[in-house]
Every structure is written in structure tokens, then in C-alpha cells.
Design a protein around this motif. Structure first.
Motif, mmCIF file in Angstrom:
data_model
loop_
_atom_site.group_PDB
_atom_site.id
_atom_site.type_symbol
_atom_site.label_atom_id
_atom_site.label_comp_id
_atom_site.label_asym_id
_atom_site.label_seq_id
_atom_site.Cartn_x
_atom_site.Cartn_y
_atom_site.Cartn_z
ATOM 1 N N ASP A 190 0.826 -1.212 0.000
ATOM 2 C CA ASP A 190 0.000 0.000 0.000
ATOM 3 C C ASP A 190 0.858 1.258 0.000
ATOM 4 N N GLU A 191 1.926 1.261 0.808
ATOM 5 C CA GLU A 191 2.814 2.419 0.852
ATOM 6 C C GLU A 191 3.516 2.619 -0.494
ATOM 7 N N PHE A 192 3.922 1.508 -1.117
ATOM 8 C CA PHE A 192 4.588 1.583 -2.414
ATOM 9 C C PHE A 192 3.648 2.144 -3.471
ATOM 10 N N LEU A 217 1.876 6.576 -7.008
ATOM 11 C CA LEU A 217 0.827 7.505 -7.431
ATOM 12 C C LEU A 217 1.217 8.948 -7.148
ATOM 13 N N ALA A 218 1.836 9.196 -6.007
ATOM 14 C CA ALA A 218 2.241 10.560 -5.661
ATOM 15 C C ALA A 218 3.322 11.069 -6.601
ATOM 16 N N LYS A 275 1.720 18.215 -11.586
ATOM 17 C CA LYS A 275 1.804 19.392 -10.732
ATOM 18 C C LYS A 275 0.992 20.508 -11.369
ATOM 19 N N PRO A 276 0.268 21.260 -10.563
ATOM 20 C CA PRO A 276 -0.539 22.344 -11.147
ATOM 21 C C PRO A 276 0.359 23.431 -11.721
#
Length: 125
Positions: free
Chosen positions: A106-108, A113-114, A119-120
Motif C-alpha cells: 500500500d505504501e509503495f 501515485l504521488a 503538478k498544477p
């Protein structure tokens, strides 16, 4: 219980069966909780000799004495001999880890995804 239709007459049997299952789960949970608290009660603040600490960390004895003398490894020398506490040695080992602890799946996924989010754009008004 099977996928069958229950009648009002079956209700006492079903309730008794559910009660027995819940009581069994409660006993199992209590056993698990008691088992974990017994493991937590284990005293890891126990003194070790340099030889025991070297065997515990799998470091050569000369390296252990050198790191103790330089103050890299936490230890005390109340007299002629070094005393090293296991819990302090464990903390030192964790703090000086070169490789990070592997991430869970889950952390991976969250990290991937992050890293791929857009980036805006800087919008000037």
C-alpha cells in the motif's frame, strides 16, 4: 448455517449457535491479547558483555571495542569492563540503518501515485 430459510421456531437454535461462536471468538481474542502482553513484558534492558554484543550484532570483537571507545555504539564503562544494554543496541542498529525499511504494498502504491501526479501550473492572476 446454510442458505436455508429460517423459521421462528429455529430462532432459539440460531441464537444459541451465534452465542457459542461469539464466545469462542472472545476467548481467542483474549488468548491473543495475553500472548502479546507476555511478549511485551520481556525485559530487553538487560546488560550484555562486549562478547555477547559482538555475537548479537555479528560484528568482529575488535570493531566492537573500537566503536565503543569512539562513542559510536552506546555503552558504559563503570569499571574495567564495558556494559552494553540490548535495547540501546537495538535502537542504535535501527538508527544507523543504511537501507530503508522496505515499504508495504500500500505504501509503495501510494508513493508511485504521488510521484506521477501532475503538478498544477502556476496561474498568474
Amino acid at each position: 448455517m446454510k442458505n436455508e430459510l429460517l423459521t421462528f421456531n429455529d430462532l432459539p437454535q440460531v441464537v444459541a449457535q451465534l452465542r457459542d461462536e461469539v464466545m469462542g471468538m472472545k476467548v481467542a481474542l483474549l488468548n491473543l491479547q495475553n500472548g502479546t502482553t507476555q511478549q511485551k513484558r520481556e525485559n530487553t534492558h538487560r546488560p550484555m558483555s562486549v562478547e555477547e554484543a559482538a555475537e548479537y550484532t555479528r560484528l568482529p570483537l575488535g570493531t566492537m571495542y573500537q566503536k565503543l571507545a569512539e562513542g559510536i555504539i552506546p555503552g558504559t564503562k563503570p569499571g574495567k569492563r564495558w556494559v552494553i544494554y540490548q535495547d540501546e543496541l537495538d535502537k542504535w542498529l535501527d538508527a544507523n540503518r543504511k537501507n530503508e525499511v522496505p515499504m508495504s504494498a500500500d505504501e509503495f502504491n501510494a508513493a508511485v501515485l504521488a510521484s506521477h501526479r501532475r503538478k498544477p501550473k502556476n496561474v498568474r492572476v
